[in-house]
Motif scaffolding. Structure first.
Motif, PDB file in Angstrom:
ATOM      1  N   ARG A  24       0.816  -1.209   0.000  1.00 26.46           N
ATOM      2  CA  ARG A  24       0.000   0.000   0.000  1.00 26.46           C
ATOM      3  C   ARG A  24       0.857   1.269   0.000  1.00 26.46           C
ATOM      4  O   ARG A  24       1.954   1.294   0.560  1.00 26.46           O
ATOM      5  CB  ARG A  24      -0.938  -0.007   1.200  1.00 26.46           C
ATOM      6  N   ILE A  25       0.299   2.322  -0.622  1.00 27.55           N
ATOM      7  CA  ILE A  25       1.053   3.553  -0.840  1.00 27.55           C
ATOM      8  C   ILE A  25       0.249   4.754  -0.356  1.00 27.55           C
ATOM      9  O   ILE A  25      -0.945   4.870  -0.625  1.00 27.55           O
ATOM     10  CB  ILE A  25       1.382   3.736  -2.336  1.00 27.55           C
ATOM     11  N   ARG A 361     -13.089   0.143  -9.189  1.00 28.93           N
ATOM     12  CA  ARG A 361     -12.741   0.277 -10.616  1.00 28.93           C
ATOM     13  C   ARG A 361     -11.327   0.814 -10.798  1.00 28.93           C
ATOM     14  O   ARG A 361     -10.585   0.336 -11.665  1.00 28.93           O
ATOM     15  CB  ARG A 361     -13.755   1.234 -11.279  1.00 28.93           C
ATOM     16  N   PHE A 362     -10.937   1.784 -10.008  1.00 29.41           N
ATOM     17  CA  PHE A 362      -9.645   2.433 -10.219  1.00 29.41           C
ATOM     18  C   PHE A 362      -8.517   1.866  -9.353  1.00 29.41           C
ATOM     19  O   PHE A 362      -7.356   1.972  -9.723  1.00 29.41           O
ATOM     20  CB  PHE A 362      -9.779   3.941  -9.981  1.00 29.41           C
ATOM     21  N   ASP A 363      -8.837   1.311  -8.213  1.00 26.10           N
ATOM     22  CA  ASP A 363      -7.805   0.780  -7.310  1.00 26.10           C
ATOM     23  C   ASP A 363      -8.315  -0.517  -6.695  1.00 26.10           C
ATOM     24  O   ASP A 363      -8.577  -0.598  -5.491  1.00 26.10           O
ATOM     25  CB  ASP A 363      -7.482   1.814  -6.232  1.00 26.10           C
ATOM     26  N   PRO A 364      -8.482  -1.561  -7.508  1.00 28.31           N
ATOM     27  CA  PRO A 364      -9.125  -2.793  -7.039  1.00 28.31           C
ATOM     28  C   PRO A 364      -8.403  -3.489  -5.892  1.00 28.31           C
ATOM     29  O   PRO A 364      -9.042  -4.181  -5.092  1.00 28.31           O
ATOM     30  CB  PRO A 364      -9.144  -3.681  -8.293  1.00 28.31           C
ATOM     31  N   ASP A 365      -7.112  -3.279  -5.775  1.00 29.08           N
ATOM     32  CA  ASP A 365      -6.351  -3.920  -4.691  1.00 29.08           C
ATOM     33  C   ASP A 365      -6.230  -3.035  -3.454  1.00 29.08           C
ATOM     34  O   ASP A 365      -5.556  -3.395  -2.488  1.00 29.08           O
ATOM     35  CB  ASP A 365      -4.954  -4.310  -5.186  1.00 29.08           C
ATOM     36  N   GLY A 366      -6.868  -1.871  -3.477  1.00 33.67           N
ATOM     37  CA  GLY A 366      -6.840  -0.983  -2.319  1.00 33.67           C
ATOM     38  C   GLY A 366      -5.446  -0.519  -1.942  1.00 33.67           C
ATOM     39  O   GLY A 366      -5.125  -0.405  -0.753  1.00 33.67           O
ATOM     40  N   ARG A 367      -4.637  -0.182  -2.925  1.00 36.39           N
ATOM     41  CA  ARG A 367      -3.245   0.183  -2.644  1.00 36.39           C
ATOM     42  C   ARG A 367      -3.090   1.620  -2.161  1.00 36.39           C
ATOM     43  O   ARG A 367      -2.173   1.923  -1.404  1.00 36.39           O
ATOM     44  CB  ARG A 367      -2.387  -0.015  -3.903  1.00 36.39           C
ATOM     45  N   PHE A 368      -3.958   2.528  -2.619  1.00 37.60           N
ATOM     46  CA  PHE A 368      -3.759   3.949  -2.342  1.00 37.60           C
ATOM     47  C   PHE A 368      -4.600   4.449  -1.159  1.00 37.60           C
ATOM     48  O   PHE A 368      -5.807   4.213  -1.083  1.00 37.60           O
ATOM     49  CB  PHE A 368      -4.121   4.786  -3.571  1.00 37.60           C
ATOM     50  N   GLY A 369      -3.938   5.135  -0.242  1.00 35.31           N
ATOM     51  CA  GLY A 369      -4.621   5.861   0.825  1.00 35.31           C
ATOM     52  C   GLY A 369      -5.539   5.050   1.715  1.00 35.31           C
ATOM     53  O   GLY A 369      -6.670   5.472   1.970  1.00 35.31           O
ATOM     54  N   PRO A 370      -5.093   3.905   2.244  1.00 37.60           N
ATOM     55  CA  PRO A 370      -5.978   3.122   3.118  1.00 37.60           C
ATOM     56  C   PRO A 370      -6.395   3.914   4.352  1.00 37.60           C
ATOM     57  O   PRO A 370      -5.587   4.620   4.957  1.00 37.60           O
ATOM     58  CB  PRO A 370      -5.114   1.914   3.497  1.00 37.60           C
ATOM     59  N   GLY A 371      -7.668   3.845   4.699  1.00 35.86           N
ATOM     60  CA  GLY A 371      -8.169   4.488   5.903  1.00 35.86           C
ATOM     61  C   GLY A 371      -8.704   5.886   5.725  1.00 35.86           C
ATOM     62  O   GLY A 371      -9.371   6.413   6.626  1.00 35.86           O
ATOM     63  N   ARG A 372      -8.460   6.521   4.593  1.00 34.37           N
ATOM     64  CA  ARG A 372      -8.847   7.919   4.429  1.00 34.37           C
ATOM     65  C   ARG A 372     -10.361   8.128   4.506  1.00 34.37           C
ATOM     66  O   ARG A 372     -10.824   9.206   4.887  1.00 34.37           O
ATOM     67  CB  ARG A 372      -8.324   8.476   3.109  1.00 34.37           C
ATOM     68  N   ASP A 374     -12.441   5.941   6.214  1.00 33.96           N
ATOM     69  CA  ASP A 374     -13.026   5.233   7.361  1.00 33.96           C
ATOM     70  C   ASP A 374     -13.872   6.223   8.155  1.00 33.96           C
ATOM     71  O   ASP A 374     -13.496   7.406   8.286  1.00 33.96           O
ATOM     72  CB  ASP A 374     -11.919   4.661   8.247  1.00 33.96           C
ATOM     73  N   PRO A 375     -15.034   5.825   8.677  1.00 33.20           N
ATOM     74  CA  PRO A 375     -15.525   4.445   8.802  1.00 33.20           C
ATOM     75  C   PRO A 375     -16.395   3.961   7.657  1.00 33.20           C
ATOM     76  O   PRO A 375     -17.144   2.994   7.821  1.00 33.20           O
ATOM     77  CB  PRO A 375     -16.340   4.522  10.088  1.00 33.20           C
ATOM     78  N   TRP A 376     -16.336   4.606   6.476  1.00 36.07           N
ATOM     79  CA  TRP A 376     -17.171   4.169   5.359  1.00 36.07           C
ATOM     80  C   TRP A 376     -16.636   2.908   4.703  1.00 36.07           C
ATOM     81  O   TRP A 376     -17.324   2.282   3.917  1.00 36.07           O
ATOM     82  CB  TRP A 376     -17.275   5.268   4.313  1.00 36.07           C
ATOM     83  N   GLU A 377     -15.369   2.597   4.959  1.00 31.66           N
ATOM     84  CA  GLU A 377     -14.745   1.368   4.460  1.00 31.66           C
ATOM     85  C   GLU A 377     -14.752   1.300   2.932  1.00 31.66           C
ATOM     86  O   GLU A 377     -15.112   0.296   2.330  1.00 31.66           O
ATOM     87  CB  GLU A 377     -15.449   0.130   5.047  1.00 31.66           C
ATOM     88  N   ILE A 378     -14.331   2.384   2.317  1.00 34.57           N
ATOM     89  CA  ILE A 378     -14.195   2.360   0.857  1.00 34.57           C
ATOM     90  C   ILE A 378     -12.748   2.616   0.448  1.00 34.57           C
ATOM     91  O   ILE A 378     -12.437   2.653  -0.741  1.00 34.57           O
ATOM     92  CB  ILE A 378     -15.095   3.417   0.182  1.00 34.57           C
ATOM     93  N   SER A 379     -11.852   2.814   1.425  1.00 32.79           N
ATOM     94  CA  SER A 379     -10.467   3.120   1.051  1.00 32.79           C
ATOM     95  C   SER A 379      -9.494   2.066   1.557  1.00 32.79           C
ATOM     96  O   SER A 379      -8.322   2.162   1.360  1.00 32.79           O
ATOM     97  CB  SER A 379     -10.066   4.483   1.601  1.00 32.79           C
TER      98      SER A 379
END
Length: 379
Positions: A24-25, A361-372, A374-379
């Motif tokens: 993740r980045i 669609r754009f980041d299927p592996d969830g590599r960019f900006g994890p947690g940004r 939260d709590p919607w759980e889309i990042s």
């Protein structure tokens, strides 16, 4: 855990950096909004965009400019001013060195959004690097098929969760020949009434902001010849206690705006230090009522845009989110004490499924900006 530091200086280097890095980045610019939105989750690398800096192409005749996303907007404005042009955008953190890409990613804006809109309205093209190395150019030649998406719009407020913004094309405006600000001491209720009268008039203000210190600020862009008469009309409309501010304003990046009052406005958008800072947006007619209900210590409120920045105790962040949501608006936590565990976002929006689909669609592996987000759980 040791983080890999990445600082590409070109699109090619950025693409190689993403492809050569596993995990993740986090995408970082000047760091002026590092704690906005949800807390960043664990990452393996930080990609610093400040190496991607400088003007690519400036077309004064077309009033457009293409820049690298890591370009400090303050430096860009200085360069454009030589041609009598500027980006009509005055978010407070521009003075702190905020980059073009960072301002787009965080959906920041300033008082002049009343007339010129946000960067969502001023960005007319982007080049973005996705997590699989694909390069997407919106509004131009598309290397990867993303039919049906306007990526420039999607990136606005994406908080670095969709891709690396590498290049941005911006719409420009002429620098105003003269700028003036009228100030009137009043409470929020009177400010809302006066703001309505000003906005209904033919004066065409470029900013109408109320500060919790008890001052309403109304700014006019004009010609040197017309400004005195327009300021006189505005002062008479606002009534007793209204006066013309003097001086120039470094905070707004424009001369003649009234240095002290706009510096105060900029300070309020950064909060009062120890409290949590929440940015809210509701229908302008509903904003005064929402603000009155919040336990805010400081407020800067755009009475024409419906956008406000408030400082509230950490325990009241969830309350603020709920109040804004009930009014049909949006809110996000911008700054917080280090030990505050309050939610960064309010209740999930009705379009949450769409947001998750866009992320997939754009980041299927969830590599960019994890947690940004939260709590919607889309990042």
């Amino acid at each position: 855990m040791t983080l890999t530091a990445l600082k590409p200086a070109s699109l090619k280097e950025a693409r190689e950096a993403v492809l050569d890095t596993t995990g993740r980045i986090s995408i970082a610019g000047a760091g002026t909004a590092a704690d906005w939105g949800g807390r960043l989750g664990p990452v393996d690398a930080v990609l610093d965009t400040t190496g991607l800096s400088g003007v690519i192409t400036h077309n004064p005749g077309d009033m457009t400019v293409s820049v690298h996303a890591g370009t400090p907007l303050r430096a860009l404005q200085e360069q454009l001013a030589e041609h009598g042009q500027h980006l009509s955008f005055d978010a407070a953190r521009v003075a702190a060195g905020a980059t073009v890409g960072g301002l787009v990613a965080t959906a920041d804006a300033g008082p002049s959004a009343l007339v010129h809109g946000t960067l969502r309205d001023l960005v007319i093209g982007t080049t973005t690097l996705l997590s699989d190395g694909a390069v997407v150019r919106s509004g131009g030649h598309v290397i990867k098929n993303v039919a049906g998406f306007d990526l420039s719009k999607l990136l606005h407020g994406s908080y670095g969760t969709l891709g690396v913004l590498v290049e941005v094309v911006l719409r420009l405006h002429p620098v105003p020949k003269a700028i003036g600000t009228v100030v009137v001491e009043c409470g929020l209720a009177d400010a809302a009434r006066l703001a309505g009268e000003v906005l209904a008039s033919q004066l065409e203000p470029t900013a109408v902001e109320w500060l919790s210190s008890g001052r309403l600020l109304v700014r006019l862009d004009s010609t040197e010849e017309a400004l005195p008469a327009r300021l006189d009309r505005l002062t008479r409309l606002l009534g007793d206690g209204a006066s013309v501010a003097s001086g120039s304003s470094e905070a707004s990046g424009q001369s003649g705006a009234g240095a002290d009052v706009w510096a105060e406005h900029a300070a309020l958008t950064r909060g009062d230090g120890g409290a949590a800072v929440v940015r809210i947006g509701v229908k302008p007619s509903l904003l005064p009522g929402v603000l009155e209900a919040l336990p805010a210590s400081t407020v800067s409120a755009g009475l024409g845009t419906g956008v406000a920045t408030v400082s509230v105790p950490g325990r009241a962040v969830a309350e603020a989110h709920a109040a804004v949501h009930a009014a049909g608006g949006t809110s996000v936590l911008r700054c917080r004490p280090a030990d505050l565990g309050a939610p960064a976002w309010g209740p999930p929006p009705s379009a949450l499924a769409v947001l998750k689909a866009v992320k997939q669609r754009f980041d299927p592996d969830g590599r960019f900006g994890p947690g940004r987000f939260d709590p919607w759980e889309i990042s």
